[in-house]
Each structure stands twice: as C-alpha cells, then as structure tokens.
Write a protein that holds these residues in place. Structure first.
Motif, PDB file in Angstrom:
ATOM      1  N   PRO A 245       0.839  -1.206   0.000  1.00 35.87           N
ATOM      2  CA  PRO A 245       0.000   0.000   0.000  1.00 35.87           C
ATOM      3  C   PRO A 245       0.871   1.254   0.000  1.00 35.87           C
ATOM      4  N   LYS A 246       0.362   2.307  -0.599  1.00 37.41           N
ATOM      5  CA  LYS A 246       1.167   3.532  -0.707  1.00 37.41           C
ATOM      6  C   LYS A 246       0.988   4.406   0.524  1.00 37.41           C
ATOM      7  N   VAL A 247       1.133   3.771   1.663  1.00 32.63           N
ATOM      8  CA  VAL A 247       1.033   4.463   2.958  1.00 32.63           C
ATOM      9  C   VAL A 247       2.148   3.886   3.830  1.00 32.63           C
ATOM     10  N   LYS A 248       2.312   4.490   5.007  1.00 26.93           N
ATOM     11  CA  LYS A 248       3.273   3.933   5.967  1.00 26.93           C
ATOM     12  C   LYS A 248       2.846   2.502   6.285  1.00 26.93           C
TER      13      LYS A 248
ATOM     14  N   GLY B  70      -5.017  -2.701  20.457  1.00 29.12           N
ATOM     15  CA  GLY B  70      -4.408  -1.496  19.904  1.00 29.12           C
ATOM     16  C   GLY B  70      -4.307  -1.557  18.391  1.00 29.12           C
ATOM     17  N   THR B  71      -4.951  -0.630  17.714  1.00 33.42           N
ATOM     18  CA  THR B  71      -4.868  -0.623  16.250  1.00 33.42           C
ATOM     19  C   THR B  71      -3.626   0.139  15.805  1.00 33.42           C
ATOM     20  N   ASP B  72      -3.218  -0.106  14.584  1.00 35.04           N
ATOM     21  CA  ASP B  72      -1.946   0.427  14.080  1.00 35.04           C
ATOM     22  C   ASP B  72      -2.080   0.611  12.571  1.00 35.04           C
ATOM     23  N   MET B  73      -3.166   1.241  12.141  1.00 32.83           N
ATOM     24  CA  MET B  73      -3.461   1.247  10.703  1.00 32.83           C
ATOM     25  C   MET B  73      -3.253   2.637  10.087  1.00 32.83           C
ATOM     26  N   ALA B  74      -2.736   2.640   8.865  1.00 31.80           N
ATOM     27  CA  ALA B  74      -2.515   3.904   8.159  1.00 31.80           C
ATOM     28  C   ALA B  74      -3.347   3.931   6.885  1.00 31.80           C
TER      29      ALA B  74
ATOM     30  N   LEU C 264      -9.716   0.328   1.394  1.00 30.71           N
ATOM     31  CA  LEU C 264      -9.464   1.711   0.980  1.00 30.71           C
ATOM     32  C   LEU C 264      -8.010   1.946   0.562  1.00 30.71           C
ATOM     33  N   GLY C 265      -7.221   0.856   0.546  1.00 39.81           N
ATOM     34  CA  GLY C 265      -5.824   0.982   0.103  1.00 39.81           C
ATOM     35  C   GLY C 265      -4.858   1.289   1.225  1.00 39.81           C
ATOM     36  N   GLY C 266      -5.275   1.082   2.470  1.00 35.59           N
ATOM     37  CA  GLY C 266      -4.400   1.374   3.604  1.00 35.59           C
ATOM     38  C   GLY C 266      -3.644   0.147   4.082  1.00 35.59           C
ATOM     39  N   SER C 267      -2.905   0.325   5.195  1.00 38.87           N
ATOM     40  CA  SER C 267      -2.162  -0.789   5.789  1.00 38.87           C
ATOM     41  C   SER C 267      -2.770  -1.139   7.139  1.00 38.87           C
ATOM     42  N   ALA C 268      -2.879  -2.445   7.394  1.00 44.40           N
ATOM     43  CA  ALA C 268      -3.432  -2.897   8.675  1.00 44.40           C
ATOM     44  C   ALA C 268      -2.374  -2.884   9.774  1.00 44.40           C
TER      45      ALA C 268
END
Lengths: 497, 265
Positions: A199-202, A380-384, A448-452
C-alpha cells in the motif's frame, strides 16, 4: 563455545517468555550470545536438535514477535557493542556500526557528545537496534525522516544454516522481482520476490518488496524470519541547530484535523494527535497514580491536542513557522495561551512525558483489569490510510466506538494518517466486541488501500491482517521466499504467518 | 496588588563540581534552571495575580533574582511562566554573599518596589538552607509565613495561610505586606505557553546594582557576609552492598540468616 551458553529454561527465565504484547509462550532453552560466532554456534546446535529458535532483543515489541513458540530463545541483549563514529566521505555523513542488542538509549548516549543525530524515534527508547531493524521501527519523526529503514546502510545476518551474509546498501539489487544472493560461505540463494504491491502508505506489514529493490530492504522489517541480524551500520546526520515543539489544544476534533492539513506545508518533522478521551484518561490517571504526577496539568477546556515539532538551522527560521501555525490554530479556536511551546531540551520533557503517558496509562489500567479478567488485553490498532482518507478513517473509529460504548483512546501519528485506537475492554464480552470492531475496521482500511499494520509489525498477533492485505496468493509467495532462506522454518516460527 | 517573586538560578544537574581553591560551585559550562521550589513560588504568585485581578484589583508579578548576568535566562523563563516583568540584581560587589547578605540585597529591592506580597520557594536545591525567604522578611520588616501549603484567602490587607509543619498543618492569618515561602504541594507549575515565551523574548530585563538599591558596600558581598565557607569536600562514595544471585529460595534463606545475625529479624 562457552559451556553454559545454552541453558535450560528455569523459573528465573519467566520474563523471557513474554514481551510487551503481554502474551506468554514456552521454551526449552535460552542463550545470551556475545558474538556472531556464538550466534552461529547456537543456531547450528539448536537446528541439529530439530528445535526452533525465537530471536529476542529488549522485548519491547507489542505484537508478540519475541514470544517463543517452544524451542530455543536466542536473546541478543548481551551482544550490544557500539563502534566508533566515523566520517563517510562519499556522502558527507557519519556512520556508526552497532551490534543488535545495543538499545536506542545507548546509541543516543554514544552520539550525545557529538553534533550528530540518529532520527528514528520509537516511543520506547529501551528498544534494541536489532529489534528496530527487524520490524523497521517508526516514531513520531518518521513523518519527516522516514522509518528505521532509511537510516541503515549495511547489515550482517546469520542464516538458519549458519551461513553469513553482508548486505551493503547499493550493492545487491533485484532484477525486477527476482533476486540472487551469495553467502560468504559460497551458497547462492535465489528466487522470486512476492508479486504484491505494498500500500502507498506507511506500512510494516509483511516483506518489503518492490521492482529492482535493494536486497538490504528485504531484511529490514522481516521480523526475524529470514535470518538473525548480527551487525548494523547506521547513518548519522548533523543534529539540527534549532529544535522547537508545540502542543496546541483545540476545542474539537474537526479543528484538529484542519490544523493537521495546515501543518503539512510548514515543514513539521512530526505531527501527532490526541483525542478528548486520551486527555480525559490522563486527567484521571494523574489523580490516581503518583507515577503520572509529572504530566503537565490539563485545563478542563482542553479537548483535543496536536503536537508538532520543527527542526532547522536557526531559532528565527523556526519561529516564523511556529507563528504561522499559531495563526492557523487561532482561526480554529486555539490560542497562544493554551499552546505549550518548548525551545530547549528541558522544556521538551513535559511535552514528551504527556505523549508517552497515554500508552503507559492504558497499560496500567489493563494490568489492573487483568487481575479480575486475566484473558483480556489492550486492543491497539496500528493502521494507516491514504491522505484523502484521514477524515473517513477517524469518522469510522469514532462511529464504531460510540455505537459500541467501549472505553478507548485515540492518539498517534496523524501526520502519516496513522492513528492508534486503543480499546480498553472491561470484560471478556467487551474484549470480543472490541476484536470484532477492530477486524471490521481493518477490512475497510485495507479495502481503501491502507495498511493494517503501519509500524508495530505483524508478529504473532496480527497474522490475520496480513492475510487480509495480501490474500492467499501473497501469503504463499511470502512463505516460498522464507523457505529459500530457512527451509525448515527454524527461525521465529509463527511470525508473519 | 503588587506581588514580587524571588527566584534563584541553580545548576540543572546534580553532577556539580566544587572549585577546591575558592570553595565555590563551578558554574561555567553547567546547564542551569530555575530552582525547582521557586517554580511553585512563581506559579502561586501568578495565581494570586489572576485571583486578585478577577476580583477587581488589577495585579502584577515582578520577579527578582540576585545573580550573575546569565541569571537573565532564568528571569526570562519566569516571564514565560506568567510574570509581568523582571529585575536582575547583579553587581560585582554582591559576589561572595552568604544567605544573610543575599536576603539583605533582595530586601533592599523589595523596599524599593514596595509590593504587598513577596513569595519565595522554601529553599534552593544547591544551598538547601531555607534562610533567604525569612531573611528578606526580617530585613524588609515584613510579616512572614514559611512552608505555606495553601493560600486560603487573600485580600488587600491580609491573607489566611495553611502551613506545613512537622505534626501536620498550621492555619494562620498574616497581615500584608508579607513574605511567604511555599512548599511543593501548594500548586502545580504550568507549562510554558507560546504567549508567555514570546513575551519573555521581548521583555526588557531591568538591571540593578548596589547603587540602585542603595546598598552600602560594607553590607554586601564578602564584606557584608557574617559567614564564610571555609572548606567544601565531596563525601566519599558509598561502597556497594552485597548482592545475592541464584535460586530465589536459597538467596532468601541466606538473606534471612544474615539479617538474623545482625539481629534485624
């Protein structure tokens, strides 16, 4: 090999069966090697017995990456030498070579007398550099400086069969999605890299792969699954001459997001967010626990906070940026009186204490609740997410939490569109409810194209999310890649998949 | 109401060195800070200002420090924390002042300013004497209350204070003008705000020497100090205790034996 290098697990080793995830595992033996030769010896010895190996640093990870699934614990905390700082003529920068057990605190202490700077800043500064490399650690300043990956120029690793590799940045590149490496013992390891697009996110989920990638990057963030890192060379840059920080308090979340948008053009090195529940939790814990009495007092009117930090060559340059931020904040309901401003290391301390206190407070409350309900943990979530999905993701969290009535706080790296939602279940029923909510968010964010998993890694806890992101095909490709380096899955079984 | 707060700039570290020839602290190259107890005094002064102003008595806080020119940094920091203006009492003639003399110099500034209320920290973390606050009251002929944990009531003429004493608390009424020294539990100092820091940057720090406060040469510095430091020595490091390692049950038994021999248990 020293006679007592491999010890049987006893009651004195209980701490090594767990990490900051608060999950517990089991193991038959443990070692604390002090050199690469000892690491090789342990690996060969344990492998010959058909046992598996779990690598550990400071055990500060929160996805159970260092929790053993039986077998042997290879604890690298005593392999912690820090070399001399040397100039690198080609880049004009400096370099330092460290062993994996050196902690971030120790590396910073080594650098402190110089005018140099190592930017990666995970909140937990007792983390080892080996752990930071294995999970490609990030922190608040990743917004500007990037993750640990950007600051590694070379590393050495011992593979599952005891062969060794030196990977220098710029020397080994994949051809498209095919790589080939030769160990120092002459063994060639070659094969395809997974075909998925990250994904084009952190992100810190799964192996880093890209067309024609530098192979050193495959080992950064591999969570111990491809080899044991035994030496790391780091980049050091000149320390900024001026560092200033602001914590702006705002009347609501909408204003905070608008301020984040305004901040993006101002050269901030960090943009952090704290919601009203996080501020309330701090107000509460400050009155309950003396360990938190040094957190600065929070006015009742403070609702949401944004922390930002600027680095530059002069105080005057930064002050101009600070003033522009304040102008934007004032238009959004903030005020210069209700904005903490730090220009010295000592003044930074309360601002950092405030930031660090939130996860600490959550852990304290969960530890208390575990006394009556041992099975629950913090969720604890850690998603971008992509930049244009920031508002959508925050609205999704707020809606889900409001509907469920679960206790929670939201804080974190909003500059990278990366927020941590911490759910604090009060019972098993709430724990299950929280887990379901978390999974539903992960599904949407991946869609949505994010990172889990943007920075904590996958470890043993978030494997279902990796499946969600890359599907059966992606997992199978990762599994095949791992087999090229470690055919018997000796190293860190259970991590990633 | 006119309020004064006296502060001292102290080393920012406990790793201080003593010059063996002069028996004074080596201050060069050492990071400094406002004496932590004085931060509570300053916060209380600002709170009294806010309280009196809200009650219709526009009030100000002037912060005073006696020290070398670099103490100006501490005064600017005090402005960032809510003081309105600052006076630096600095003069070569003040060098070598003991607590008697320091309180005299500060009292002369207080007499010139004529505040209704002076607030000091209970003591400085470098000297630890706790003498300067009460000394100011004596030299300035002000009433005093030391170790104040709460200002319960205050008006233009008097205040009601809760004092921390060994047995508990003492409640007293103090006529103004008065000097208070305050303890840590009185409040929680605020974090510097952007507004405060900008005000501190622009502020003009007033500098007064012996002439401005009309302090005669024989009453200040070494000449005016009845006490002198003859010698300062660093106490020897404490030797480490004994450490037991191994199986918990065995070392607990060993510890119990040792404590039994010492007749502790």
């Amino acid at each position: 090999m020293p006679e007592n290098l491999i010890q049987n697990i006893t009651n004195n080793h209980t701490d090594y069966l767990s990490d900051e995830s608060r999950r517990f595992g089991t193991a038959r033996s443990i070692s604390f090697p002090k050199s690469e030769a000892e690491v090789i010896q342990v690996i060969k010895d344990i492998r010959s017995q058909g046992e598996t190996i779990t690598t550990q640093g400071a055990r500060t990870g929160i996805v159970a990456g260092a929790v053993p699934f039986g077998g042997h614990i290879l604890n690298l905390s005593q392999m912690n030498a820090i070399g001399e700082i040397t100039p690198d003529e080609a880049s004009g920068e400096h370099r330092i070579t460290v062993e994996p057990g050196a902690t971030l605190d120790e590396i910073r202490a080594k650098i402190a007398p110089t005018s140099l700077f190592f930017p990666p800043d995970p909140t937990e500064t007792t983390a080892t550099i080996g752990g930071m490399t294995a999970c490609n650690a990030s922190g608040a300043k990743t917004y500007f400086y990037g993750s640990t990956r950007n600051w590694i120029t070379s590393l050495r690793a011992v593979l599952a069969d005891g062969d060794t590799l030196t990977l220098k940045r710029g020397e080994n590149f994949a051809q498209g999605r095919h790589f080939s490496l030769t160990t120092e013992q002459g063994q060639t390891i070659a094969g395809p890299l997974p075909s998925y697009e990250q994904p084009k996110v952190k992100t810190a989920a799964g192996y880093y792969v890209a067309d024609n990638m530098d192979i050193i990057d495959l080992f950064i963030g591999m969570e111990g699954t491809l080899g044991v890192i035994t030496e790391i060379e780091l980049r050091l840059i000149p320390r900024p001459k001026s560092i200033q920080a602001l914590t702006v308090f705002l009347p609501n979340e909408d204003s905070a997001i608008k301020l984040v948008r305004a901040l993006r053009g101002e050269g901030s090195v960090a943009i952090e967010f704290f919601n009203s529940d996080a501020l309330d939790l701090l107000r509460h814990i400050k009155t309950e626990s003396s360990a938190f009495e040094n957190i600065p007092a929070l006015k009742d009117s403070f609702n949401t906070a944004i922390y930002t930090e600027f680095h530059g060559e002069s105080d005057d340059d930064l002050e101009a940026a600070v003033m522009r931020v304040m102008e934007a904040a004032t238009a959004l309901g903030g005020s210069d009186e209700d904005t903490w401003y730090a220009t010295t290391d000592r003044e930074m301390e309360p601002l950092k204490a405030f930031r660090h206190a939130i996860p600490e407070a959550v852990n304290l409350i969960i530890a208390e609740r575990k006394k009556t309900c041992p099975e629950i943990t913090k969720l604890g979530t850690d998603m971008a997410v992509l930049d244009d999905q920031l508002e959508t993701s925050l609205a999704m969290y707020d809606h889900g939490l409001q509907q469920s009535g679960l206790q929670s706080v939201i804080f974190g790296h909003i500059g990278n569109n990366h927020l941590h939602v911490n759910i604090l279940p009060r019972s098993m029923e709430e724990y299950e409810q929280g887990k379901a909510l978390y999974l539903s968010w992960a599904q949407l964010i991946v869609a949505l194209g994010g990172s889990a998993s943007a920075e904590h890694g996958i470890g043993k806890i978030k494997a279902p999310f990796l499946q969600l992101m890359y599907g059966d095909k992606g997992i199978a490709q990762m599994r095949a890649l791992r087999k090229l380096f470690d055919p018997k899955t000796t190293l860190n079984p259970g991590n990633l998949f | 109401m006119k309020i004064c707060c006296c502060i001292k700039q102290v080393p920012g570290t406990t790793e201080v060195k003593i010059n063996p020839e002069t028996n004074t602290l080596v201050r060069e190259g050492v990071e400094t800070q406002i004496n932590p107890f004085d931060l509570y005094a300053l916060e209380e002064a600002v709170r009294v200002k806010e309280r009196m102003t809200a009650a219709g008595d526009p009030s100000t806080v002037t912060v005073i420090s006696m020290g070398p020119p670099q103490a100006e940094d501490a005064l600017r920091e005090a402005i960032s924390l809510g003081a309105d203006d600052a006076i630096l009492l600095s003069d070569r003639a003040f060098a070598g002042s003991d607590t008697w003399c320091t309180s005299y110099v500060l009292a002369m500034a207080v007499k010139k300013l004529q505040p209704e209320l002076v607030i000091c920290g209970m003591q400085a973390i470098d000297g630890d004497t706790g003498q300067v606050g009460p000394g100011i009251a004596i030299h300035a002929n002000y009433a005093q209350a030391s170790y104040v944990a709460e200002i319960q009531e205050i008006d233009a003429k008097k205040l009601a204070a809760k004092r921390l004493i060994e047995e508990g608390y003492e409640f007293c009424e103090v006529k103004l003008p008065a000097v208070l020294t305050v303890v840590k539990e009185i409040n929680e100092p605020r974090t510097p705000s952007l507004r405060g820091k900008m005000a501190a940057k622009k502020a003009e720090i007033i500098k007064w020497g012996a002439a401005e406060i009309e302090a005669p040469a024989e009453k200040v510095g070494l000449l005016g100090s009845p006490t002198q430091v003859v010698k300062i020595m660093t106490p020897p490091c404490r030797e480490g205790g004994e450490k037991y390692e191994g199986e918990t049950s065995i070392i607990v038994e060993k510890l119990f034996d040792v404590l039994s021999c010492m007749e502790v248990v």
